[in-house]
Design an enzyme around this catalytic site. Structure first.
Site, mmCIF file in Angstrom:
data_model
loop_
_atom_site.group_PDB
_atom_site.id
_atom_site.type_symbol
_atom_site.label_atom_id
_atom_site.label_comp_id
_atom_site.label_asym_id
_atom_site.label_seq_id
_atom_site.Cartn_x
_atom_site.Cartn_y
_atom_site.Cartn_z
ATOM 1 N N ASP A 66 -1.839 -11.541 -5.499
ATOM 2 C CA ASP A 66 -2.451 -10.520 -4.897
ATOM 3 C C ASP A 66 -3.720 -10.849 -4.163
ATOM 4 O O ASP A 66 -4.594 -11.613 -4.580
ATOM 5 C CB ASP A 66 -2.848 -9.633 -6.161
ATOM 6 N N THR A 99 -3.509 -6.582 1.548
ATOM 7 C CA THR A 99 -4.902 -7.056 1.535
ATOM 8 C C THR A 99 -4.568 -8.414 2.071
ATOM 9 O O THR A 99 -5.596 -8.777 3.014
ATOM 10 C CB THR A 99 -5.367 -7.343 0.106
ATOM 11 N N THR A 100 -3.446 -9.353 1.906
ATOM 12 C CA THR A 100 -3.401 -10.522 2.421
ATOM 13 C C THR A 100 -3.255 -10.551 3.999
ATOM 14 O O THR A 100 -3.784 -11.188 4.868
ATOM 15 C CB THR A 100 -2.101 -11.167 1.779
ATOM 16 N N ASP A 392 -0.123 -1.687 -6.591
ATOM 17 C CA ASP A 392 -0.129 -1.717 -5.341
ATOM 18 C C ASP A 392 1.164 -0.718 -4.797
ATOM 19 O O ASP A 392 1.209 0.155 -3.738
ATOM 20 C CB ASP A 392 0.475 -3.252 -4.482
HETATM 21 P P1 ADP Z 1 -0.023 -8.018 1.127
HETATM 22 O O1 ADP Z 1 -1.136 -8.365 0.430
HETATM 23 O O2 ADP Z 1 -0.474 -8.031 2.892
HETATM 24 O O3 ADP Z 1 0.769 -6.811 1.051
HETATM 25 P P2 ADP Z 1 2.325 -9.390 0.692
HETATM 26 O O4 ADP Z 1 2.328 -10.625 -0.189
HETATM 27 O O5 ADP Z 1 2.636 -8.155 -0.015
HETATM 28 O O6 ADP Z 1 0.874 -9.209 1.262
HETATM 29 O O7 ADP Z 1 3.424 -9.370 1.782
HETATM 30 C C1 ADP Z 1 3.548 -8.000 2.533
HETATM 31 C C2 ADP Z 1 4.446 -8.521 3.703
HETATM 32 O O8 ADP Z 1 5.757 -9.016 3.497
HETATM 33 C C3 ADP Z 1 4.707 -7.369 4.728
HETATM 34 O O9 ADP Z 1 4.651 -7.739 6.155
HETATM 35 C C4 ADP Z 1 6.129 -7.298 4.554
HETATM 36 O O10 ADP Z 1 6.834 -6.374 5.260
HETATM 37 C C5 ADP Z 1 6.783 -8.262 4.176
HETATM 38 N N1 ADP Z 1 7.924 -8.104 3.340
HETATM 39 C C6 ADP Z 1 8.464 -7.772 2.214
HETATM 40 N N2 ADP Z 1 9.509 -7.666 1.939
HETATM 41 C C7 ADP Z 1 10.273 -8.642 2.733
HETATM 42 C C8 ADP Z 1 11.451 -9.104 3.120
HETATM 43 N N3 ADP Z 1 12.422 -8.808 2.163
HETATM 44 N N4 ADP Z 1 11.629 -9.614 4.308
HETATM 45 C C9 ADP Z 1 10.434 -10.072 4.868
HETATM 46 N N5 ADP Z 1 9.249 -9.453 4.974
HETATM 47 C C10 ADP Z 1 9.103 -8.803 3.777
HETATM 48 MG MG MG Z 2 1.730 -6.351 -0.576
#
Ligand code: ADP
Ligand code: MG
Length: 557
Positions: A66, A99-100, A392
């Site tokens: 996270d 957040t990332t 989240d």
């Molecule tokens: P954040 O803290 O920004 O939410 P995450 O590690 O949760 O970071 O990653 C979010 C990103 O991962 C988003 O851009 C989302 O669209 C992408 N994402 C989630 N599942 C998939 C998937 N199966 N394939 C590609 N991208 C994905």
């Molecule tokens: Mg996320």
């Protein structure tokens, strides 16, 4: 030197130790500090992102994916870096997820801004261009977003699952997403205008280590993870009158320091009798109110416990404040802070049952207002990371239910935005145009990093994505599982629009804040040399210098 800084007095005359960095040097210094922070979370982005293990100075360990948690746990002592951490915090507060993404985009904006500064483009023009681009991007998000039926459970589950992918919660995402969607549904009400209002106040998360995640459950009412104070007390009470008490059932001491000097045994007996009487009176007061169960936030004296047990009353002491507050919603009861003045109206009504195996009390109100998501996992570390992921997901599902706008994930929205911003840039005159273009490039960091983290060639992926979007495939994104560029919306990779709008906003505001600085005046050593081990040294120079920060993070990754 450090003395003066600690007192926070303005510095009028600069001391010999103080340092000053101006103009381009200041921007370079700030940008590299901010980028270092963004760099540190990039590897966690997306479904194939890795986790970080953070060990604090007390040796306690957090394992997480996270973004905001990582940045908060990292002991960063650099004012610019802290501005970037604020991006994550704003994103967490406003959107609960992303957040990332927000931090990574902020870092990339600054990286691209640095190139522009090197080409002698004045920061003012960059700031203006970024601001225009962010505004345009928000309009475009709204235009691109799909309006969905907020009753569509399959879609809501996709939103929850997308948010959980790559997190500890992922392995059990089917089960959890079902619980999450149901939980949000339970606390959603329609207002007069027919809009959905999700009140997450009525939703409590309780965690328990020791069983498998699949045994997580959604329960109507609240949970109290405590034992009854006395073995002889009943374990449960149905149709019970419940008292929520924030007042100790103990002897009131007039003054903690009072010394009682007794000269003969009868005096001591009198003293003890008086104490006993006081406790008896308190318990009688509870009995008179007709109470069956007491959840007390404070202590309960041993003797009072004994009296309560004899009266057949269930009593729990040292109940968590948050639990008490939640129970007050569930039972529609007041939290009584003075037993003396309590009335029957203050009591709540419901069923209190006990799960002996789990050592939990379940509290269900007459017409229960609240629900509890009981998250289980094998160990505390597992449960903690699970809770972050579920939190989240709850936020994004709640947003989708109230806002109804969603986007295709996996970089689809970022590539589409970039393409539209490039078109928009054509209409922008002056040097701002270059900044708008740089903004577009920065958004494409998301699909690039998603590809990189999935072990794919980021350039190939980006080329494919751009081609698809040029052909009008607005929802073409990277499916990290298959490695293919496809319609991620149909593949169930769906995100709420609001979170993306917020990410764009907070990233650009933070970047602009950093770019506006052209003069850094520091009372301490402002080391820009990463090799300089002295920087974060004993003096604890404010800012710690880049060396201090780099070193701190290096130790963690
Ligand atoms: P954040 O803290 O920004 O939410 P995450 O590690 O949760 O970071 O990653 C979010 C990103 O991962 C988003 O851009 C989302 O669209 C992408 N994402 C989630 N599942 C998939 C998937 N199966 N394939 C590609 N991208 C994905
Ligand atoms: Mg996320």
């Amino acid at each position: 030197m450090s003395q003066r800084m600690q007192q926070g007095q303005p510095m009028i005359v600069m001391s010999e130790d103080s340092q000053r960095v101006k103009d381009k040097d200041a921007q370079e210094y700030n940008i590299s500090a901010a980028r270092a922070v963004a760099e540190s979370v990039k590897s966690t982005l997306g479904p194939k992102g890795m986790d970080k293990m953070l060990v604090d100075s007390m040796g306690s360990v957090t394992i997480t994916n996270d973004g905001v948690t990582i940045l908060q746990e990292m002991d960063i002592d650099n004012p610019t870096a802290e501005m970037i951490i604020e991006v994550a915090e704003t994103q967490e507060d406003e959107a609960g997820d992303g957040t990332t993404t927000a931090v990574a985009i902020a870092g990339e904006l600054l990286k691209n801004a640095e190139d522009l500064v090197e080409q002698d483009i004045h920061p003012t023009a960059i700031i203006k261009g970024f601001h225009m681009a962010a505004e345009q991007a928000r309009d475009e998000v709204d235009d691109i977003a799909t309006r969905v039926d907020t009753e569509d459970e399959d879609l809501l589950r996709s939103v929850a699952e997308t948010s959980m992918t790559g997190k500890g919660a992922e392995l059990n995402k089917e089960h959890l997403s079902q619980l999450i969607v149901e939980a949000v549904r339970q606390v959603t009400v329609e207002n007069e205008d027919g809009e959905n209002v999700v009140d997450l106040e009525f939703l409590n998360i309780e965690t328990q280590a020791g069983r498998s995640v699949d045994e997580s459950d959604l329960l109507v009412g609240g949970i109290v993870n405590k034992d009854p104070t006395h073995d002889d007390m009943p374990r449960e009470a149905t149709d019970a009158d419940v008292l929520l008490l924030n007042d100790p059932i103990e002897v009131e001491e007039a003054d903690v320091d009072t010394e009682v000097s007794v000269t003969d045994p009868s005096q001591l007996q009198k003293f003890l009798d008086a104490e006993e009487k006081q406790l008896r009176e308190k318990v009688d007061r509870i009995v008179d109110l007709g109470v069956d169960v007491v959840f007390c936030q404070k202590g309960i004296d041993d003797l009072a416990q004994h009296y309560l047990a004899k009266e057949g009353i269930v009593a729990v002491r040292r109940t968590k404040k948050s639990d008490l507050e939640f129970l007050s919603e569930v039972l529609d009861a007041a939290i009584v802070s003075d037993l003396e003045s309590a009335t029957e109206d203050d009591l709540g009504f419901g069923d209190v049952t006990r799960d002996e195996a789990d050592e939990l009390f379940y509290v269900e109100g007459e017409d229960a207002h609240g629900v509890t998501l009981l998250l289980r996992g094998s160990t505390d570390h597992v449960v903690d990371e699970l809770e972050r992921g579920v939190n989240d997901a709850l936020d994004v599902v709640a947003q989708t239910v109230s806002d109804g706008r969603v986007l295709a994930g996996g970089g689809a929205i970022e590539v589409e935005l970039a393409s539209r911003l490039r078109d928009y840039a054509d209409s922008v005159s002056g040097r701002e145009q270059l900044a708008v273009e740089a903004f577009a490039d920065s958004l494409e960091l998301v699909p690039r990093v998603l590809a990189e983290n999935a072990g794919l060639d980021s350039i190939d992926t980006l080329v494919d994505l751009r081609a698809a979007h040029d052909d009008g495939d607005v929802t073409a994104g990277l499916n990290a599982w298959t490695g293919d560029v496809e319609n991620t919306f149909d593949a169930g990779v769906v995100e709420p629009a609001h979170a993306k709008e917020q990410a764009v906003t907070s990233a650009s505001e933070a970047a602009n804040l950093v770019l506006k600085i052209d003069d850094i005046i520091s009372a301490g050593d402002l080391s820009t040399d990463k090799e300089d081990d002295e920087a974060g040294g004993p003096g604890g120079a404010p800012g710690g210098g880049m060396g201090g920060m780099g070193g701190g993070m290096g130790g963690m990754m």
